[in-house]
Structures are given as structure tokens and as C-alpha cells.
Design a protein around this motif. Structure first.
Motif, PDB file in Angstrom:
ATOM      1  N   GLY A 217      40.740  40.362 -18.722  1.00 10.85           N
ATOM      2  CA  GLY A 217      40.157  41.206 -17.918  1.00 10.85           C
ATOM      3  C   GLY A 217      40.591  41.604 -16.671  1.00 10.85           C
ATOM      4  N   ILE A 218      41.384  40.374 -15.964  1.00  5.29           N
ATOM      5  CA  ILE A 218      42.207  40.817 -14.883  1.00  5.29           C
ATOM      6  C   ILE A 218      43.572  41.431 -15.234  1.00  5.29           C
ATOM      7  CG2 ILE A 218      43.662  39.761 -12.993  1.00  5.29           C
ATOM      8  CD1 ILE A 218      40.514  39.301 -12.488  1.00  5.29           C
ATOM      9  N   ILE A 219      44.060  41.149 -16.189  1.00 11.28           N
ATOM     10  CA  ILE A 219      45.458  41.646 -16.669  1.00 11.28           C
ATOM     11  C   ILE A 219      45.330  43.421 -16.748  1.00 11.28           C
ATOM     12  CG2 ILE A 219      47.264  42.006 -18.248  1.00 11.28           C
ATOM     13  CD1 ILE A 219      47.188  39.084 -18.324  1.00 11.28           C
ATOM     14  N   GLU A 220      43.971  43.647 -17.303  1.00 11.78           N
ATOM     15  CA  GLU A 220      43.826  45.070 -17.738  1.00 11.78           C
ATOM     16  C   GLU A 220      42.987  45.941 -16.704  1.00 11.78           C
ATOM     17  OE1 GLU A 220      41.143  44.764 -21.120  1.00 11.78           O
ATOM     18  OE2 GLU A 220      42.480  43.905 -22.610  1.00 11.78           O
ATOM     19  N   THR A 221      42.515  45.363 -15.599  1.00 12.09           N
ATOM     20  CA  THR A 221      42.017  46.135 -14.605  1.00 12.09           C
ATOM     21  C   THR A 221      42.464  46.240 -13.191  1.00 12.09           C
ATOM     22  OG1 THR A 221      40.190  44.374 -14.131  1.00 12.09           O
ATOM     23  CG2 THR A 221      39.850  46.048 -15.895  1.00 12.09           C
ATOM     24  N   GLN A 222      43.407  45.010 -13.112  1.00 10.15           N
ATOM     25  CA  GLN A 222      43.678  44.735 -11.683  1.00 10.15           C
ATOM     26  C   GLN A 222      45.397  44.941 -11.467  1.00 10.15           C
ATOM     27  OE1 GLN A 222      41.636  44.102  -9.160  1.00 10.15           O
ATOM     28  NE2 GLN A 222      39.917  44.304 -10.797  1.00 10.15           N
ATOM     29  N   GLU A 223      45.992  45.079 -10.257  1.00 10.95           N
ATOM     30  CA  GLU A 223      47.149  45.103  -9.986  1.00 10.95           C
ATOM     31  C   GLU A 223      47.750  43.979 -10.167  1.00 10.95           C
ATOM     32  OE1 GLU A 223      48.981  47.807  -9.148  1.00 10.95           O
ATOM     33  OE2 GLU A 223      47.230  48.991  -9.649  1.00 10.95           O
ATOM     34  N   PRO A 224      49.209  43.818 -10.290  1.00 11.46           N
ATOM     35  CA  PRO A 224      49.791  42.286 -10.552  1.00 11.46           C
ATOM     36  C   PRO A 224      49.550  41.681  -9.153  1.00 11.46           C
ATOM     37  CG  PRO A 224      51.102  44.060 -11.305  1.00 11.46           C
ATOM     38  CD  PRO A 224      50.000  44.709 -10.760  1.00 11.46           C
ATOM     39  N   GLY A 225      49.422  40.290  -9.577  1.00  9.61           N
ATOM     40  CA  GLY A 225      48.971  39.181  -8.457  1.00  9.61           C
ATOM     41  C   GLY A 225      48.793  38.017  -9.125  1.00  9.61           C
ATOM     42  N   LEU A 226      48.607  37.015  -8.290  1.00  9.95           N
ATOM     43  CA  LEU A 226      48.276  35.552  -8.890  1.00  9.95           C
ATOM     44  C   LEU A 226      47.111  35.193  -8.996  1.00  9.95           C
ATOM     45  CD1 LEU A 226      49.474  32.613  -8.793  1.00  9.95           C
ATOM     46  CD2 LEU A 226      48.891  32.354  -6.311  1.00  9.95           C
ATOM     47  N   ILE A 227      47.032  34.785 -10.542  1.00 13.26           N
ATOM     48  CA  ILE A 227      45.701  34.412 -11.043  1.00 13.26           C
ATOM     49  C   ILE A 227      45.712  32.750 -11.310  1.00 13.26           C
ATOM     50  CG2 ILE A 227      44.215  34.539 -13.218  1.00 13.26           C
ATOM     51  CD1 ILE A 227      45.755  37.098 -13.865  1.00 13.26           C
ATOM     52  N   THR A 228      44.763  32.004 -10.769  1.00 16.52           N
ATOM     53  CA  THR A 228      44.567  30.645 -10.756  1.00 16.52           C
ATOM     54  C   THR A 228      43.420  30.540 -11.500  1.00 16.52           C
ATOM     55  OG1 THR A 228      45.448  30.345  -8.505  1.00 16.52           O
ATOM     56  CG2 THR A 228      44.303  28.584  -9.517  1.00 16.52           C
ATOM     57  N   MET A 229      43.698  29.781 -12.905  1.00 16.58           N
ATOM     58  CA  MET A 229      42.441  29.285 -13.681  1.00 16.58           C
ATOM     59  C   MET A 229      42.471  27.979 -13.699  1.00 16.58           C
ATOM     60  SD  MET A 229      42.816  32.511 -16.315  1.00 16.58           S
ATOM     61  CE  MET A 229      44.152  31.680 -17.057  1.00 16.58           C
ATOM     62  N   TYR A 235      41.687  35.450  -8.118  1.00 18.62           N
ATOM     63  CA  TYR A 235      42.667  36.228  -8.281  1.00 18.62           C
ATOM     64  C   TYR A 235      43.309  36.958  -7.027  1.00 18.62           C
ATOM     65  CZ  TYR A 235      44.478  41.442  -8.585  1.00 18.62           C
ATOM     66  OH  TYR A 235      45.227  42.169  -8.266  1.00 18.62           O
ATOM     67  N   VAL A 236      44.347  36.941  -6.580  1.00 19.87           N
ATOM     68  CA  VAL A 236      44.735  37.542  -5.451  1.00 19.87           C
ATOM     69  C   VAL A 236      45.918  38.579  -5.652  1.00 19.87           C
ATOM     70  CG1 VAL A 236      45.768  36.796  -3.153  1.00 19.87           C
ATOM     71  CG2 VAL A 236      43.997  35.418  -4.098  1.00 19.87           C
ATOM     72  N   PRO A 237      45.868  39.731  -5.091  1.00 25.04           N
ATOM     73  CA  PRO A 237      47.282  40.598  -5.410  1.00 25.04           C
ATOM     74  C   PRO A 237      48.228  40.030  -4.696  1.00 25.04           C
ATOM     75  CG  PRO A 237      45.029  41.446  -4.751  1.00 25.04           C
ATOM     76  CD  PRO A 237      44.635  40.351  -4.739  1.00 25.04           C
ATOM     77  N   PHE A 238      49.413  40.242  -5.142  1.00 20.27           N
ATOM     78  CA  PHE A 238      50.573  39.533  -4.499  1.00 20.27           C
ATOM     79  C   PHE A 238      50.815  39.918  -3.032  1.00 20.27           C
ATOM     80  CE2 PHE A 238      52.806  39.491  -8.843  1.00 20.27           C
ATOM     81  CZ  PHE A 238      52.683  38.126  -8.719  1.00 20.27           C
ATOM     82  N   ALA A 239      50.117  40.665  -2.633  1.00 17.38           N
ATOM     83  CA  ALA A 239      50.104  40.934  -0.922  1.00 17.38           C
ATOM     84  C   ALA A 239      49.533  39.713  -0.239  1.00 17.38           C
ATOM     85  CB  ALA A 239      49.376  42.121  -0.553  1.00 17.38           C
ATOM     86  N   GLY A 240      48.541  38.918  -0.906  1.00 16.64           N
ATOM     87  CA  GLY A 240      48.019  37.727  -0.192  1.00 16.64           C
ATOM     88  C   GLY A 240      48.323  36.500  -1.103  1.00 16.64           C
ATOM     89  N   ALA A 241      48.985  36.421  -2.053  1.00 16.76           N
ATOM     90  CA  ALA A 241      49.286  35.304  -3.007  1.00 16.76           C
ATOM     91  C   ALA A 241      49.945  34.201  -2.448  1.00 16.76           C
ATOM     92  CB  ALA A 241      50.147  35.869  -4.255  1.00 16.76           C
ATOM     93  N   SER A 242      50.881  34.385  -1.442  1.00 12.51           N
ATOM     94  CA  SER A 242      51.583  33.168  -0.846  1.00 12.51           C
ATOM     95  C   SER A 242      50.719  32.372  -0.308  1.00 12.51           C
ATOM     96  CB  SER A 242      52.648  33.782  -0.044  1.00 12.51           C
ATOM     97  OG  SER A 242      53.465  34.703  -0.598  1.00 12.51           O
ATOM     98  N   SER A 243      49.781  32.689   0.736  1.00 10.38           N
ATOM     99  CA  SER A 243      48.839  31.861   1.248  1.00 10.38           C
ATOM    100  C   SER A 243      47.916  31.147   0.345  1.00 10.38           C
ATOM    101  CB  SER A 243      48.069  32.522   2.279  1.00 10.38           C
ATOM    102  OG  SER A 243      47.343  33.738   1.790  1.00 10.38           O
ATOM    103  N   ALA A 244      47.476  31.939  -0.753  1.00 12.48           N
ATOM    104  CA  ALA A 244      46.542  31.174  -1.665  1.00 12.48           C
ATOM    105  C   ALA A 244      47.280  30.205  -2.293  1.00 12.48           C
ATOM    106  CB  ALA A 244      46.069  32.425  -2.678  1.00 12.48           C
ATOM    107  N   GLU A 245      48.439  30.535  -2.727  1.00 22.45           N
ATOM    108  CA  GLU A 245      49.391  29.436  -3.820  1.00 22.45           C
ATOM    109  C   GLU A 245      49.595  27.960  -2.863  1.00 22.45           C
ATOM    110  OE1 GLU A 245      52.739  30.864  -5.484  1.00 22.45           O
ATOM    111  OE2 GLU A 245      53.101  28.956  -6.308  1.00 22.45           O
ATOM    112  N   GLU A 246      49.748  28.396  -1.611  1.00 17.66           N
ATOM    113  CA  GLU A 246      49.920  27.066  -0.656  1.00 17.66           C
ATOM    114  C   GLU A 246      48.797  26.352  -0.470  1.00 17.66           C
ATOM    115  OE1 GLU A 246      51.263  28.566   2.998  1.00 17.66           O
ATOM    116  OE2 GLU A 246      53.221  29.566   2.199  1.00 17.66           O
ATOM    117  N   GLY A 247      47.699  27.067  -0.296  1.00 13.59           N
ATOM    118  CA  GLY A 247      46.425  26.408  -0.298  1.00 13.59           C
ATOM    119  C   GLY A 247      46.000  25.460  -1.673  1.00 13.59           C
TER     120      GLY A 247
END
Length: 254
Positions: A217-229, A235-247
């Protein structure tokens, strides 16, 4: 007058039908002679051995494993014996043997499907199969499966990953470009995967089958980004993915 003793005449015994016995013996000898001549003739020998369906083993390798040779007795080896011999080849899931008289043995090989690939240190391309085995890719193929990196020391989770990938849709696995192990104390089977459509995904092998609907669902509808499952899906678009991954890393890594 005294009675005279008249000897009793014995009934003549029927003569044995020796002619029938002789005829039966001659027929038996003739049949034996024909059998000997047949099994000594070329018509009772294997004249052609054909292999079909193999991608990871050459015909020469399969021929050696099968124990067959052109010129050996056509009736000397059963189809079941041939199947058992070839079952020892790690890429083979099942075998169909068709023996056609005179002399033709056709063997169709059904291999475990490939689920991922790996580029070895010597530059050779290796394929991981659904049963977890790794085989050399000998023919040119289209790389529509993920590449694996860094799995040499984690054979248990590698086997689980291969089994999991085999159950996923070809549409999804063909979009995955690379999968790396990324274990933590909390999630020893955690993985990091990258898609050809531009996403980075953090999940675990055991959770991946349950999360495919969300991932699709995310891959088909959203812009590339970081998906954590993991325990929760984000899901965080790459513009805000760095801070999400650090957390995420701060809560899962030692």
C-alpha cells in the motif's frame, strides 16, 4: 470239475504323451534363446538419455548422478532408482522419469525456485533457492530477485528468509533490490531491504509476511521514503527519514 484259475488281464496303461512334453521343452528352449539374443542385442540397450528443465546443473553432472550410461541395459535401472539418485542434488525438488522403449530415457528436472542472488567474492553469481541452498548460476538470467549481502555468518535466519521470500508475490520480490541482515537484541532477525522503486524498509523476517499488505500500500501510493515495520508501522518520506531512523536505532541497538 475243478475250477481253473484264469489269470486276470491287466488293462494296458495309457502311453505317456511324450510328444507334447518334447514340444513344450522345445518352446521353452526357444523362448530362452530369444531372451538371451534380445538382452544381448542393441535393441535392449539405452540409446538416448535426455535431460530437461535444469538451470543449475549441467547434463554431464546429472548424468553422473543418475548412474545411467548409453549402452547399459534399458531394463537394468528402474525409474524409481533414477529419481532417488537425483534427489541428492541440492537444487532438485522432484524428478519425472519417462522410459520409452526402445532405448530412450527422458528425465525432467523440477528445481527449487530461486528467491534471491548473491555476488560472491570471486565475482561469480550465486542463486539462493527456496530450500536455502546456494548454487552457482551457470546461464544468463534476468535478475528479478533481490541481491543478498552480509549473510555468511547467519545461516539460520538466511534459511528463514529464503523460505519467506518463496511465499511472497513475484511482483513484490521483483521490486526488492537488496536485503541485508540488521539484527538487534530486541529483533535478532531484523533486516534492512531496499526497493527498486526507491524505498528503504526496516522489518524482521518473521514479520515480513504479515506486513506485505501494508508495504504494498505504501509503495503504490506514496513517494519514496523510509518504511519501518516492527511493533508499529511507520512511513516517513526521505525528507524526514534521517531523524526517524535515528530514533528507531536508539531504541533497538545496544
Amino acid at each position: 470239475m475243478p475250477k481253473s484259475n484264469i489269470p486276470v488281464l491287466k488293462e494296458p496303461k495309457p502311453k505317456k504323451n511324450t510328444s507334447k512334453k518334447v514340444a513344450a521343452l522345445l518352446v521353452a528352449l526357444f523362448a530362452v534363446l530369444l531372451g538371451v539374443l534380445f538382452f544381448r542385442s542393441s535393441i535392449s540397450k539405452i540409446t538416448d538419455i535426455e535431460f530437461r528443465g535444469s538451470s543449475y546443473s549441467t547434463n554431464e553432472e546429472l548424468l553422473k548422478e543418475s548412474g545411467l550410461k548409453v549402452g547399459m541395459s534399458f531394463f537394468g535401472t528402474s525409474a524409481g532408482t533414477i529419481r532417488k539418485r537425483l534427489a541428492g542434488v541440492q537444487a532438485i525438488e522432484s524428478v519425472t522419469v519417462d522410459k520409452r522403449f526402445p532405448g530412450v530415457v527422458e528425465i525432467t528436472v523440477h528445481e527449487y525456485p530461486s528467491v534471491a542472488y548473491e555476488l560472491a567474492s570471486d565475482g561469480k553469481l550465486m542463486a539462493y533457492l527456496s530450500n536455502g541452498s546456494k548454487v552457482l548460476v551457470k546461464n544468463g538470467i534476468s535478475l528479478e530477485k533481490p541481491m543478498l549481502s552480509g549473510w555468511d555468518k547467519d545461516q539460520v535466519n538466511l534459511l528463514k528468509l529464503c523460505s519467506t521470500l518463496a511465499k511472497m508475490s513475484a511482483e513484490l520480490t521483483s521490486d526488492i533490490s537488496e536485503i541485508l541482515p540488521s539484527p538487534t537484541l530486541s529483533f535478532p532477525d531484523r533486516i534492512r531491504l531496499y526497493t527498486r522503486s526507491g524505498f528503504e524498509v526496516i522489518t524482521t523476517i518473521s514479520l515480513l509476511p504479515k506486513k506485505t499488505e501494508y508495504l504494498n500500500g505504501i509503495i503504490e501510493t506514496q513517494e519514496p521514503g523510509l518504511i519501518t515495520m516492527l511493533e508499529a508501522d511507520t512511513y516517513v518520506p526521505f525528507a524526514g527519514a534521517s531523524s526517524a531512523e535515528e530514533g528507531e536505532n536508539s531504541t533497538t541497538h545496544e
